[in-house]
Every structure is written in structure tokens, then in C-alpha cells.
Scaffold this motif. Structure first.
Motif, PDB file in Angstrom:
ATOM      1  N   GLY A  51       6.717  -6.411   7.664  1.00  0.00           N
ATOM      2  CA  GLY A  51       7.119  -5.164   8.291  1.00  0.00           C
ATOM      3  C   GLY A  51       6.010  -4.138   8.280  1.00  0.00           C
ATOM      4  N   ARG A  52       6.353  -2.977   8.834  1.00  0.00           N
ATOM      5  CA  ARG A  52       5.413  -1.854   8.912  1.00  0.00           C
ATOM      6  C   ARG A  52       5.712  -0.867   7.797  1.00  0.00           C
TER       7      ARG A  52
ATOM      8  N   LEU B  80      -5.699  -4.041  -3.212  1.00  0.00           N
ATOM      9  CA  LEU B  80      -5.419  -4.056  -1.773  1.00  0.00           C
ATOM     10  C   LEU B  80      -4.265  -3.110  -1.445  1.00  0.00           C
ATOM     11  N   TYR B  81      -3.224  -3.145  -2.261  1.00  0.00           N
ATOM     12  CA  TYR B  81      -2.066  -2.281  -2.039  1.00  0.00           C
ATOM     13  C   TYR B  81      -2.478  -0.814  -1.988  1.00  0.00           C
TER      14      TYR B  81
ATOM     15  N   HIS C  95       0.833  -3.088   8.725  1.00  0.00           N
ATOM     16  CA  HIS C  95       1.769  -4.213   8.641  1.00  0.00           C
ATOM     17  C   HIS C  95       1.367  -5.100   7.465  1.00  0.00           C
ATOM     18  N   ILE C  96       2.340  -5.459   6.647  1.00  0.00           N
ATOM     19  CA  ILE C  96       2.065  -6.360   5.527  1.00  0.00           C
ATOM     20  C   ILE C  96       3.188  -7.383   5.410  1.00  0.00           C
TER      21      ILE C  96
ATOM     22  N   LEU D  78      -1.618  -7.806   6.994  1.00  0.00           N
ATOM     23  CA  LEU D  78      -1.446  -8.348   8.343  1.00  0.00           C
ATOM     24  C   LEU D  78      -2.168  -7.536   9.418  1.00  0.00           C
ATOM     25  N   THR D  79      -2.020  -6.220   9.413  1.00  0.00           N
ATOM     26  CA  THR D  79      -2.675  -5.383  10.432  1.00  0.00           C
ATOM     27  C   THR D  79      -2.857  -3.972   9.891  1.00  0.00           C
TER      28      THR D  79
END
Length: 603
Positions: A75-76, A114-115, A123-124, A154-155
Motif C-alpha cells: 500500500g501507500r 530503510l523505514y 509504496h511499500i 516498492l516506489t
């Protein structure tokens, strides 16, 4: 020309590009390629967020702990906080949101780093197990599942989402950037019936709050002022289309497609968009209506046909008009306009129940019952809603002929006080007064008096037709494709239905006499010569088609956009069209003050 609206936005883009480079470095450290670290092709999710909520919402925290429901979702990010070695975030997908809890000890040092590089809009993918916080919030606790990492990037959202406190509220910007509108004004912002994420506490350890549990402020997940659930409007629009198709399919109608490019623009009184076909070297028009082609199909033996598609009219823009709009048109052989009146009421009630579960809808602050209908002739509607302060109220006999109407207009105008200049009526119902004057001049100059009756109806009655109302029997002068009433040659078997103060559909018993049709087209040519650019051109092929025999037929057109407005309570047609036509954007959009972009990850 720069893609950025401001220097601040360009700087922010560069900042996020640098974060993306750092994320790529972390991914490569974990053994991923640069492409898989930055813009991977996929993520193996096990459920969508709505599907996972359906599984988890009915379960208590104890039930979730006992069953350990593992899942992978994508999701975003719509809200994010990090504090110390833990963080909360809200993911949005499929129109709903789900909270995730990320703890460094569970995901590992690299993924927690990363978080902390994530921003609103990214998006992850997240793997883990369902739990509830101490305040009852359903949450996915991030942790590895089947040796797969807890978090997958993801994005990156390279542009910042609008301010979290107010979302995207600028109306024009919402229409221009519908993609942002759908992000910000969609989905469930809070779990209905559950406390806010604010103050969420991790359950367990004898009820003692986890010292690592951060807080997401209420503003991070809820706007105090919102345009509403934009996504739901368009989900409901799709449901309306499905319901319409099901209604006609089950009644033996055949869905067809007819041309969008016409050599002759016909089927409605409207100005077309004009274009040119280079290979054939012929002028063409975008269709204003599919009517004449659909009736050709009835001639050919398709007794029941319908089409749902676009029409294009080169006219004004308003809350009820868009140059490109969606129409349903349907035709039924061996039927007349009385049959379609009954079918129309059944259609609207059926669709309302299927889409909303009720015939009651609310539009412009008024409750409308789509199960209760009124029928009035056009002449009856003018008399019923005639303004009390306009003297010389007409009678039905005053609409019997041009001379009768002129005599009545003379009486009505004589009772209107003029200003000293004599050019503007000093009267409370000034628009009606102006229409009376215009009608007298028009009829005296040769305009068919039926056009003036229709004009009076629009001014006097239309705005009062809030509850479902069928207006039937129209003047021949404004109905070149309708069948004449057998006992009244100046009137035709036509009706329109109104809801919410505007027309939603138009229907009539179709004219099927080829000689009569040719004569009416010729009369329209005369009107074109008089300057009426909405009058029909002669369509010789359509007249020829009628020569092969069109059976008695009833036909109707219904505006899908307007129907959607009514069933969703949307006040503007632009609210129910995903990408309405807008004037080209020339000015920069309003931006937040430099240095105050909301949503950059806190550390």
C-alpha cells in the motif's frame, strides 16, 4: 519548461532522489539489484488491505494472538512516525487503510534504516502478523514471514502529498490532479468504531504500554475538512453502469456501439465539435447523439437496443454541463412514450435500490424519494409554477396557436411596470419578464411559437422539479424527431424527466413517416439559414432508412453523469467525471511555505 511548480518543489524532489539513492544502497547491501531496490516489478502480497481487514476486524486481540494470522500486504504510506527503535505507519490500498507497527528488533537494522527513509506517498510491502493495540486498533506487526523480509520498498513518491491537515481541498486543483484527489480523499481514514491511532499502545506484558510505541497524531490520519470520499463516488458510478446494463440485458435489449465520428451531426439540437479526416479528405463531427444510428438498427431488425457511450457538444461548461459526457440511449420497437414512462420509473427505482439500497437520496440538502413520481404536461407545469407576481396568468387555450399566444403576451407585458428607460423590467420576476418580451418579438419575427412555450417552461417551472417529475407533450417546434400527437398537430408524444431541478432524461415516440421526417429536416434547414446553429442538417441516408419501415418505436436518452450526481449527492458534474475538461493551466498552484513540507519522516 520545468515540471516543477516552485523552486521548493524542485528542491524537495532532489531531496527525495537522494533518499532513493540511500534506499538503493541498503537494498544492494541486502543482495538486491539496483532495479529491485528502487523500482521492483512486483510484490507477493497475500491479501489486499480490504481483504485483510475483513479477516481481522471481527477478531479480538486475544483471538488474533491465539490464531496468529500472518499476511503480506502492499500500500501507500498515508501517515508515518518513528521514535527511537519503533514506528507506526498507515497504509492505504483498495480504498481502506491499515496500521502497521515496525520495530527495529523485529525487522533488523538495515530494514529499520530503510523505514526511516520513507515518506508520505511511498509504496511499500509489509509482511507480519495481525494484532491489536491497547486502544483496539487493528495493526500488522511487521516481521519476517517464511524467511521473507518484513519490509519491501516498492516506489518512492518523488513529489510531496498535500498538507495532511487539510488534504487537497482546492476544487480546481482536485479536478486537474484527480490522481492526487483520489489519494487524499479516498478510503477509510480511521477504523470505524475503533479509537484513533493517536496514543496507540502495544498490548501485552500485563497491560503495561510498550516504551517504544510512538504516537500518530489525529491530524495525520484525518482531515477536519474534506471533500468526502472521492473514490466512493467513482466506485458507485461503476455500480450504476453495471445496474443499468443488467436492467436492459435481462429485458432482452442488445448492447451495441455506433460511430463517434459523423459526417452529419444529428439526433439532438446542439453544436458539434468539428474535425477533418485527412485520408478521405472529408469534414467530420464528433457525435452529439447516437440516436439516428440506433434507429437504423431498429429498422434492421434489432427490436431492443441500447448504448452507453460518450457524446460531445461544443457548448458551455457549468455544474450540469461538460463538453464530453456519457449517455445511455435505448430503443424499443412496438412501444410508445407511455410505455417508456413506466419503464423509466422502474429503471430509476431499480438502479437506486441496487446501488444505494434505497430509493431515498439526498441532493443539495433536499431528501428526494426516487420511488414517488409526478406527471405533468408541459402546459400544466407552466400553469402550476407560474409566478404569482406576474399578472395575466396564461390558460391552456393561450398555447393553442401563435395568434392566441401573441394576444396573451400582449396582455401579460402590458401589466409589467417599466423603468424610465423602458429597456429593463422593474419586476421581481425579471427573468420571466424578459422572456415574455423576447417571446413576443420572436413570434412576431416568424419563430415557431412552440419554441417560446418551451422557453417559458424552462424559466418558470424547471427549477421547481426537485422530486421525480415526468413532463410530457412537447411542442413540435423543439422536437424534430418525435411523433405528432394524433389530435394535436402542433404537439408531439415526448417527455422529459426531471430530478433535483434539472433534466435527467428525454424520450419520445419516434417519428417513422419518411415524408414527414424529410419535411421536418427541411424546416430545420430553414432554421439554420435563420442563424440557428443547433438545427439539424438533412440526413438523406436516415430518411432512406425510414423508407424501409421503422416500426412503432419508443426511444430515450438518460444522462449518466447527472444520474450519478443524484445517487451520490454530488453537486457538480465535475465531481462525477474522473477527468473533466479544464482550461489549460497557466498559473502555479499554491504551495506550502519552504521548509514546512508535512510528512517528511521524523527521526
Amino acid at each position: 519548461m520545468s515540471q516543477f511548480e516552485s523552486q521548493f518543489e524542485e528542491n524537495l524532489y532532489q531531496l527525495r532522489r537522494e533518499k532513493l539513492a540511500q534506499i538503493a544502497a541498503i537494498g544492494e547491501k541486502l543482495g538486491l539489484s539496483h532495479a529491485d531496490s528502487t523500482y521492483p516489478n512486483s510484490f507477493d502480497f497475500t491479501q489486499t488491505i480490504p481483504e485483510l481487514r475483513a479477516i481481522g476486524d471481527p477478531k479480538s486481540g486475544e483471538e488474533l494472538e491465539a490464531s496468529r494470522v500472518e499476511a503480506a500486504i502492499a500500500g501507500r504510506i498515508m501517515a508515518i512516525r518513528v521514535q527511537g527503535k519503533a514506528g507506526f505507519a498507515q497504509l492505504q490500498q483498495g480504498g481502506q487503510r491499515l496500521q502497521i507497527y515496525v520495530r527495529k528488533d523485529d525487522v533488523g537494522e538495515d530494514l529499520f534504516a530503510l523505514y526511516k527513509l520513507l515518506d508520505l506517498g511511498d509504496h511499500i510491502g509489509v509482511r507480519g502478523y495481525l494484532m491489536r493495540t491497547r486502544t483496539g486498533e487493528l495493526t500488522l506487526h511487521a516481521s519476517p514471514v517464511n524467511d521473507k523480509p518484513a519490509i519491501a520498498f516498492l516506489t518512492k513518491s518523488m513529489l510531496a502529498l498535500p498538507d495532511k491537515y487539510h488534504g487537497l481541498e482546492d476544487v480546481e486543483l482536485r479536478y486537474r490532479q484527480r490522481y492526487v484527489d483520489l489519494i487524499m480523499n479516498s478510503g477509510t481514514r480511521e477504523n470505524p468504531g475503533a479509537p484513533s491511532s493517536a496514543g496507540s499502545l502495544i498490548a501485552g506484558q500485563g497491560g503495561v504500554p510498550s516504551p517504544e510505541a510512538p504516537q500518530i497524531s489525529p491530524e495525520a490520519t484525518e482531515s477536519e475538512s474534506s471533500p468526502g470520499n472521492v473514490r466512493e463516488v467513482f466506485v458507485k458510478r461503476a455500480a450504476i453502469l453495471r445496474a443499468l446494463r443488467n436492467f436492459f440485458d435481462t429485458r432482452g435489449y442488445l448492447e451495441v456501439e455506433t460511430p463517434m465520428l459523423h459526417t452529419i451531426a444529428g439526433g439532438a439540437a446542439a453544436r458539434p465539435f468539428k474535425t477533418h479526416h485527412n485520408a478521405l479528405d472529408i469534414p467530420l463531427s464528433m457525435r452529439i447523439a447516437p440516436e439516428l444510428y440506433l434507429k437504423r438498427l431498429v429498422v434492421g431488425g434489432f427490436d431492443r437496443v441500447y448504448e452507453i457511450n460518450r457524446n460531445f457538444r461544443n457548448e458551455g461548461v457549468s455544474t450540469q454541463h461538460n463538453p464530453e459526457f456519457t449517455m445511455l440511449e435505448f430503443y424499443q420497437a412496438y412501444a410508445n412514450y407511455h410505455d417508456l414512462m413506466d419503464l423509466t420509473q422502474e429503471l430509476i427505482m431499480t438502479v437506486a435500490k441496487e446501488v444505494n439500497g434505497t430509493t431515498i437520496t439526498n441532493f443539495n440538502g433536499v431528501e428526494i424519494d426516487l420511488g414517488k413520481w409526478t406527471k405533468l404536461s408541459m402546459r400544466e407545469a407552466i400553469l402550476r409554477f407560474w409566478p404569482e407576481n406576474i399578472l395575466a396568468k396564461p390558460e391552456v387555450a393561450d398555447f393553442a396557436s401563435a395568434n392566441a399566444m401573441l394576444e396573451w403576451l400582449d396582455r401579460a407585458i402590458a401589466n409589467l411596470p417599466l423603468q424610465e428607460s423602458g429597456s429593463i423590467y422593474a419586476h421581481p420576476s425579471v427573468e420571466v419578464a424578459k422572456t415574455l418580451l423576447h417571446c413576443r418579438e420572436a413570434i412576431q419575427s416568424g419563430t415557431p411559437y412552440g419554441k417560446c412555450i418551451a422557453e417559458l417552461f424552462e424559466i418558470v417551472a424547471e427549477e421547481h422539479l426537485i422530486q421525480p417529475t415526468i413532463i410530457y407533450d412537447f411542442p413540435l417546434a423543439v422536437s424534430p424527431l418525435s411523433k405528432v400527437k394524433p389530435d394535436e398537430p402542433d404537439w408531439v408524444e415526448r417527455f422529459e424527466f426531471y430530478i433535483g431541478g434539472f433534466e435527467v432524461g428525454n424520450a419520445f415516440s419516434e417519428l417513422n413517416d419518411p415524408d414527414d421526417q424529410r419535411a421536418r429536416f427541411e424546416a430545420q434547414l430553414t432554421e439554420r439559414e435563420r442563424g440557428d446553429d443547433e438545427a439539424h442538417q438533412m440526413d438523406e441516408d436516415y430518411v432512406r432508412a425510414l423508407g424501409y419501415g421503422l416500426p412503432p418505436t419508443g426511444g430515450e436518452g438518460i444522462g449518466i453523469d447527472r444520474l450519478t450526481m443524484l445517487l451520490t449527492g454530488s453537486r457538480s458534474i465535475r465531481d462525477v467525471i474522473l477527468f473533466p475538461l479544464m482550461r489549460p493551466h497557466t498559473k502555479p498552484v499554491a504551495t506550502k511555505e519552504e521548509g514546512q513540507e508535512h510528512g517528511e519522516s521524523a527521526e
